[in-house]
Write an enzyme that holds these catalytic residues in place. Structure first.
Site, PDB file in Angstrom:
ATOM      1  N   TYR A   1     -37.660 -29.765  33.222  1.00 41.89           N
ATOM      2  CA  TYR A   1     -37.915 -31.201  33.660  1.00 41.89           C
ATOM      3  C   TYR A   1     -36.603 -32.032  33.594  1.00 41.89           C
ATOM      4  O   TYR A   1     -35.920 -31.886  32.642  1.00 41.89           O
ATOM      5  CB  TYR A   1     -38.659 -31.828  32.368  1.00 41.89           C
ATOM      6  CG  TYR A   1     -39.064 -33.172  32.922  1.00 41.89           C
ATOM      7  CD1 TYR A   1     -39.977 -33.622  33.811  1.00 41.89           C
ATOM      8  CD2 TYR A   1     -38.344 -34.471  32.323  1.00 41.89           C
ATOM      9  CE1 TYR A   1     -40.267 -34.871  34.379  1.00 41.89           C
ATOM     10  CE2 TYR A   1     -38.595 -35.695  32.636  1.00 41.89           C
ATOM     11  CZ  TYR A   1     -39.489 -36.012  33.496  1.00 41.89           C
ATOM     12  OH  TYR A   1     -39.575 -37.324  33.974  1.00 41.89           O
TER      13      TYR A   1
ATOM     14  N   GLN B   1     -20.077 -41.297  23.668  1.00 43.17           N
ATOM     15  CA  GLN B   1     -21.462 -40.916  23.319  1.00 43.17           C
ATOM     16  C   GLN B   1     -22.177 -42.302  23.257  1.00 43.17           C
ATOM     17  O   GLN B   1     -23.422 -42.249  23.503  1.00 43.17           O
ATOM     18  CB  GLN B   1     -21.107 -40.389  21.734  1.00 43.17           C
ATOM     19  CG  GLN B   1     -22.383 -39.532  21.395  1.00 43.17           C
ATOM     20  CD  GLN B   1     -22.163 -38.242  22.426  1.00 43.17           C
ATOM     21  OE1 GLN B   1     -21.039 -38.053  23.128  1.00 43.17           O
ATOM     22  NE2 GLN B   1     -23.309 -37.439  22.324  1.00 43.17           N
TER      23      GLN B   1
ATOM     24  N   HIS C   1     -24.653 -43.128  26.272  1.00 45.71           N
ATOM     25  CA  HIS C   1     -26.046 -42.314  26.796  1.00 45.71           C
ATOM     26  C   HIS C   1     -27.344 -42.913  26.468  1.00 45.71           C
ATOM     27  O   HIS C   1     -28.187 -42.884  27.032  1.00 45.71           O
ATOM     28  CB  HIS C   1     -25.941 -41.256  25.737  1.00 45.71           C
ATOM     29  CG  HIS C   1     -25.319 -39.686  26.445  1.00 45.71           C
ATOM     30  ND1 HIS C   1     -25.453 -39.383  27.685  1.00 45.71           N
ATOM     31  CD2 HIS C   1     -24.155 -39.145  25.929  1.00 45.71           C
ATOM     32  CE1 HIS C   1     -24.831 -38.466  27.782  1.00 45.71           C
ATOM     33  NE2 HIS C   1     -23.782 -38.460  26.902  1.00 45.71           N
TER      34      HIS C   1
ATOM     35  N   GLU D   1     -25.149 -33.287  16.444  1.00 44.37           N
ATOM     36  CA  GLU D   1     -25.357 -32.464  17.573  1.00 44.37           C
ATOM     37  C   GLU D   1     -24.185 -32.043  18.177  1.00 44.37           C
ATOM     38  O   GLU D   1     -23.886 -30.910  18.566  1.00 44.37           O
ATOM     39  CB  GLU D   1     -25.951 -33.507  18.692  1.00 44.37           C
ATOM     40  CG  GLU D   1     -26.295 -32.711  20.080  1.00 44.37           C
ATOM     41  CD  GLU D   1     -26.564 -33.833  21.164  1.00 44.37           C
ATOM     42  OE1 GLU D   1     -26.488 -35.161  20.934  1.00 44.37           O
ATOM     43  OE2 GLU D   1     -27.118 -33.183  22.195  1.00 44.37           O
ATOM     44  N   HIS D   2     -23.125 -33.114  18.259  1.00 40.50           N
ATOM     45  CA  HIS D   2     -21.682 -32.862  18.638  1.00 40.50           C
ATOM     46  C   HIS D   2     -20.746 -33.124  17.271  1.00 40.50           C
ATOM     47  O   HIS D   2     -20.885 -34.034  16.685  1.00 40.50           O
ATOM     48  CB  HIS D   2     -21.310 -33.812  19.719  1.00 40.50           C
ATOM     49  CG  HIS D   2     -22.133 -33.600  21.001  1.00 40.50           C
ATOM     50  ND1 HIS D   2     -23.016 -34.345  21.318  1.00 40.50           N
ATOM     51  CD2 HIS D   2     -22.044 -32.622  21.938  1.00 40.50           C
ATOM     52  CE1 HIS D   2     -23.613 -34.059  22.367  1.00 40.50           C
ATOM     53  NE2 HIS D   2     -22.980 -32.865  22.983  1.00 40.50           N
TER      54      HIS D   2
ATOM     55  N   ASP E   1     -19.873 -31.292  28.052  1.00 42.55           N
ATOM     56  CA  ASP E   1     -20.808 -31.586  28.551  1.00 42.55           C
ATOM     57  C   ASP E   1     -20.959 -31.606  30.144  1.00 42.55           C
ATOM     58  O   ASP E   1     -22.216 -31.270  30.897  1.00 42.55           O
ATOM     59  CB  ASP E   1     -20.729 -33.269  29.121  1.00 42.55           C
ATOM     60  CG  ASP E   1     -21.460 -34.055  27.382  1.00 42.55           C
ATOM     61  OD1 ASP E   1     -22.081 -33.417  26.646  1.00 42.55           O
ATOM     62  OD2 ASP E   1     -20.803 -35.081  27.128  1.00 42.55           O
TER      63      ASP E   1
ATOM     64  N   HIS F   1     -55.804   1.940   7.428  1.00 44.83           N
ATOM     65  CA  HIS F   1     -54.426   2.220   8.043  1.00 44.83           C
ATOM     66  C   HIS F   1     -53.823   3.528   7.583  1.00 44.83           C
ATOM     67  O   HIS F   1     -53.423   4.251   8.361  1.00 44.83           O
ATOM     68  CB  HIS F   1     -53.426   1.002   7.292  1.00 44.83           C
ATOM     69  CG  HIS F   1     -53.427  -0.338   7.761  1.00 44.83           C
ATOM     70  ND1 HIS F   1     -54.463  -1.043   7.994  1.00 44.83           N
ATOM     71  CD2 HIS F   1     -52.531  -0.899   8.530  1.00 44.83           C
ATOM     72  CE1 HIS F   1     -54.236  -2.098   8.735  1.00 44.83           C
ATOM     73  NE2 HIS F   1     -53.104  -2.273   8.883  1.00 44.83           N
TER      74      HIS F   1
END
Lengths: 433, 433
Positions: B127, B259, B262, B328-329, B362, B421
């Protein structure tokens, strides 16, 4: 009534209904489980002890298993059991330790170094169900890769019996694989304790292990809340056997039966192009061996009644159906089993030939027995070293390296309209422009 | 009002509140998204076209992008953009192709062979959001590892503009990485289409890619239903910068800003043991560079106001906080950046030194930019080849090999009360007992 259903050259619709094992609808349990989780979150050990009294009918003073209890368990364990654990441990360890792959830094272009570093998940928790079967084999299957991956903090929760005790085989096996922080708590409350932590139990980042519907939904809830991650959504055990005329009906029947004793909802299929005569032999064997069973007969009977023999026109067609089903366990009991094995795209674990029963992988051949059910094998793998690690990417770029990349980054970030991204490059290189 | 908040030697409670970015509560959207999913499931393309008319204000005849549309996009793309895609593609491919690790069969004991086979997930869907920024870079980040892993069926959904068109940079990049099945559909309806399939769009097993709250909750719903799996729960972008006195305030400010463009909810932290004097320089630079920005100023302003400078007593303490946050970063802009990098346990991607801005990763250095947010880096990795494959275990055991394991399996299965078994082993060896 017949012991097993037989479908001869079923239509496409029947194929779909055979493949389709709808997720048990356990959402109605959510209203029961949510307050348990929240009470453990808010009241900690007090809530745990209350629930243990209510559900396990045990009055627990110390939630954590003591050194004395480990030692007592040790004395109750036979030497032949110890020897067997040693063999299984060695094989499982040997198989899993080959799954570690270190990666070295790569110089992508001059002055641009990138790499991935493998880091074990810092703290993990295992849930081992109580009840009649002490699942020490799952302790092996989780504990061995957990330890090999370098996880430093591993805890284990399992419900006590009425006397507040844990089965000695679980205590023995856990200590054998290096797990000494064991807590006497079961059900949704155990999952909540591992997710949120209590006075006695520290919270973990990932929860592994099978359990009943309460445990399953509790794992779902805490993972949806973003508190922890979980291993694989667990469901009833599954087997598909693909057999041709070289397969021994006696062996095939024994494999169907061995899966059926796990759960009345076990999903059991025999897929074959064989003739009616061979199928009758399997059915006869099933009846004969069923009468031999003196334990769990009710479970076996229930699951066998729902199990199916599917007769198709060729082995090729059999494999197409099997890949659509994505069974947890697949036995390929055919001539050229390896040839057919190469064509498998969706399955949890595959057993090739006459002498590779699922029971071998359940305990001792080395592979893991925590595997995807419900068709999840289409997109998930079973538990392995991979389940206990993360991979962090790193990069170190020199000024020269950044300069070489800068035109590319400038053009691409401008096209995405991210001008501050562009700026963060150019500000570093401004003397150069 | 100040552009950024400053915390000097915060208490433990403040640490926790800084680390804690609670999941956006989007559960109220569930009631909006569920009928969209079910309508697409039941009415297929008709529902897709209706929703595209309603939400994207576009009247779509053919849901799938045609060859002509690809060719037209190709002509709209500049040569310098093409050249930049080529460079980024080469670097990302080079980094990801080193992530494939074949494993060979292991002879666990005489006659017992076990191995894992890597198999790509059969069909996956991407997506890519619409809107002002055409995220062709994410097409690279998903398409390259998808193709390398051997996925044969890759489809891509992205919403059209009012004229029913897809941004040419997305079409160009998709075809460049080998994705030619692109569908003009966005939002929850796109996720539903990839999960259930429609007349035009075939269903997939795993869905990747970012999106707004509707897309995120739609991904959650279809994955909870057990229909498909998803990549990583996505949240607003995050950065933590750890800086000492060797860090250039100008560079640091530019990374914080990059950042912030975004998302107004971006999570932005600077963690440092530096003195007030250095911090003032960063703040001054932030203001100066902010005034230079002529796009997305409102987004930048909103996210900067929520961003934080945390002053701690040492780099060691900084790293402890960062590992608790699991950003995240992470940029480590310190003397001996590699030394500090070795101590990172929780982060999505780490950038070492003065010349490794996040923007490099990125777009073009080679690492993947689809990374865990919300602290999920504690237990998840970013997207890689691993995200597109499964590992199936296989075993092939000889009669002799099974005999050697049989005593161990007999003892362990008896202890777990699983007698069928045991039987499946012994029936194969009965001539030997």
């Amino acid at each position: 009534m017949d012991m097993i259903q037989v479908y001869i050259h079923p239509t496409c619709e029947i194929w779909n209904s055979i493949s389709n094992r709808t997720l048990q609808n356990i959402s109605h349990l959510k209203n029961l489980v949510t307050p348990i989780i929240d009470n453990v979150k808010n009241y900690g050990d007090v809530a745990l002890k209350t629930y243990t009294r209510k559900y396990d009918h045990a009055d627990i003073k110390h939630i954590q298993v003591t050194e004395e209890e480990f030692n007592k368990a040790d004395m109750q364990i036979s030497n032949c059991f110890k020897k067997s654990i040693e063999i299984a441990y060695r094989n499982i360890k040997y198989f899993h330790e080959k799954q570690m792959h270190e990666e070295t830094p790569i110089e992508i272009s001059k002055g641009v170094f990138c790499w991935r570093k493998i880091i074990p998940i810092e703290k993990v928790g295992f849930y081992i169900p109580g009840g009649s079967s002490p699942l020490f084999s799952t302790v092996l299957m989780l504990g061995i890769p957990g330890n090999l991956s370098g996880c430093k903090n591993i805890i284990l929760c399992t419900p006590p019996n009425k006397n507040g005790e844990i089965h000695p085989s679980i205590l023995y096996t856990a200590r054998y694989v290096g797990i000494t922080r064991i807590y006497k708590v079961g059900g949704a409350q155990a999952i909540a304790a591992m997710a949120y932590g209590t006075e006695s139990i520290s919270s973990v980042y990932k929860i592994f292990g099978p359990g009943n519907s309460y445990v399953t939904i509790a794992k779902q809830i805490v993972s949806q809340r973003g508190i922890v991650s979980i291993d694989i959504p667990a469901g009833p055990s599954e087997i598909a056997i693909m057999a041709d005329e070289t397969a021994n009906p006696e062996f095939v029947a024994s494999d169907l039966l061995s899966q059926s004793e796990h759960d009345p909802d076990s999903y059991i299929l025999l897929v074959t192009p064989n003739n009616q005569f061979w199928i009758e032999k399997v059915k006869k064997e099933l009846k004969k061996q069923f009468l031999d069973i003196d334990k769990k007969q009710d479970i076996v009977e229930k699951s066998l009644k729902k199990s199916k023999i599917i007769v198709l026109s060729s082995l090729d067609e059999c494999l197409t159906l099997i890949n659509q089903i994505a069974p947890e366990h697949l036995i390929i009991n055919c001539k050229n089993a390896s040839y057919w094995g190469e064509k498998v795209t969706n399955a949890g674990s595959v057993f090739l030939g006459n002498y590779s029963p699922v029971s071998a992988g359940d305990y001792a051949s080395g592979t893991n027995h925590v595997l995807p059910t419900y068709g999840y094998a289409k997109f998930y793998s079973g538990v392995s070293i991979d389940s206990f690690i993360k991979k962090i990417t790193f990069q170190k770029i020199s000024k020269k390296g950044l300069k070489n990349l800068s035109e590319c980054i400038n053009i691409l970030s401008s096209e995405e309209g991210l001008l501050a991204h562009k700026k963060s490059i150019n500000i570093r290189l401004k003397n150069e422009f």
